[in-house]
Design a protein around this motif. Structure first.
Motif, PDB file in Angstrom:
ATOM      1  N   CYS A   9       0.880  -1.230   0.050  1.00  0.00           N
ATOM      2  CA  CYS A   9       0.007   0.070  -0.124  1.00  0.00           C
ATOM      3  C   CYS A   9       0.818   1.350  -0.156  1.00  0.00           C
ATOM      4  CB  CYS A   9      -0.963   0.129   1.215  1.00  0.00           C
ATOM      5  SG  CYS A   9      -1.903   1.467   1.447  1.00  0.00           S
ATOM      6  N   CYS A  12      -0.086   3.161   3.694  1.00  0.00           N
ATOM      7  CA  CYS A  12       0.603   2.635   5.056  1.00  0.00           C
ATOM      8  C   CYS A  12       1.965   1.834   4.876  1.00  0.00           C
ATOM      9  CB  CYS A  12      -0.324   1.844   5.725  1.00  0.00           C
ATOM     10  SG  CYS A  12      -0.973   0.481   4.894  1.00  0.00           S
ATOM     11  N   CYS A  31      -6.911   1.908   4.232  1.00  0.00           N
ATOM     12  CA  CYS A  31      -6.332   3.274   3.945  1.00  0.00           C
ATOM     13  C   CYS A  31      -7.518   3.759   3.145  1.00  0.00           C
ATOM     14  CB  CYS A  31      -5.185   3.255   3.389  1.00  0.00           C
ATOM     15  SG  CYS A  31      -3.670   2.701   4.440  1.00  0.00           S
ATOM     16  N   GLU A  34     -10.351   4.826   5.428  1.00  0.00           N
ATOM     17  CA  GLU A  34      -9.973   5.952   6.326  1.00  0.00           C
ATOM     18  C   GLU A  34      -9.700   7.110   5.790  1.00  0.00           C
ATOM     19  OE1 GLU A  34      -6.482   6.970   9.649  1.00  0.00           O
ATOM     20  OE2 GLU A  34      -6.352   5.051   8.722  1.00  0.00           O
ATOM     21  N   LYS A  44      -4.328  14.291   9.404  1.00  0.00           N
ATOM     22  CA  LYS A  44      -4.071  13.149   8.630  1.00  0.00           C
ATOM     23  C   LYS A  44      -4.473  13.286   7.071  1.00  0.00           C
ATOM     24  CE  LYS A  44      -3.321   8.337   9.805  1.00  0.00           C
ATOM     25  NZ  LYS A  44      -3.745   7.140  10.433  1.00  0.00           N
ATOM     26  N   GLN A  51       0.792  11.460   0.138  1.00  0.00           N
ATOM     27  CA  GLN A  51       0.868  10.104  -0.423  1.00  0.00           C
ATOM     28  C   GLN A  51       0.389   9.999  -1.613  1.00  0.00           C
ATOM     29  OE1 GLN A  51       3.503   9.766   1.804  1.00  0.00           O
ATOM     30  NE2 GLN A  51       3.135   7.498   1.686  1.00  0.00           N
TER      31      GLN A  51
END
Length: 61
Positions: A9, A12, A31, A34, A44, A51
């Motif tokens: 991933c 993460c 993820c 989330e 976050k 990312q």
């Protein structure tokens, strides 16, 4: 037929089998869930954006 191949991933860094692939970059379903439920004001959120930019940067190489 389900694909049970393990992928790393980009959010993460863990190896998982379930998730989505966007332009050859894998995001695990944990993820993904989330990210969808993270408020834009949450600290976050900026991490997720950072990312995710890896996806667009990889397409320009």
């Amino acid at each position: 037929m389900e694909d049970h191949t393990e992928h790393v991933c980009i959010i993460c860094g863990l190896t998982k089998t379930e998730g989505i692939t966007i332009l050859s970059q894998f995001i695990c379903e944990d993820c993904e869930s989330e990210m969808v439920h993270t408020d834009a004001g949450d600290a976050k959120y900026n991490y997720f954006i950072h990312q995710m930019r890896q996806i667009s940067m990889q397409t320009h190489v």
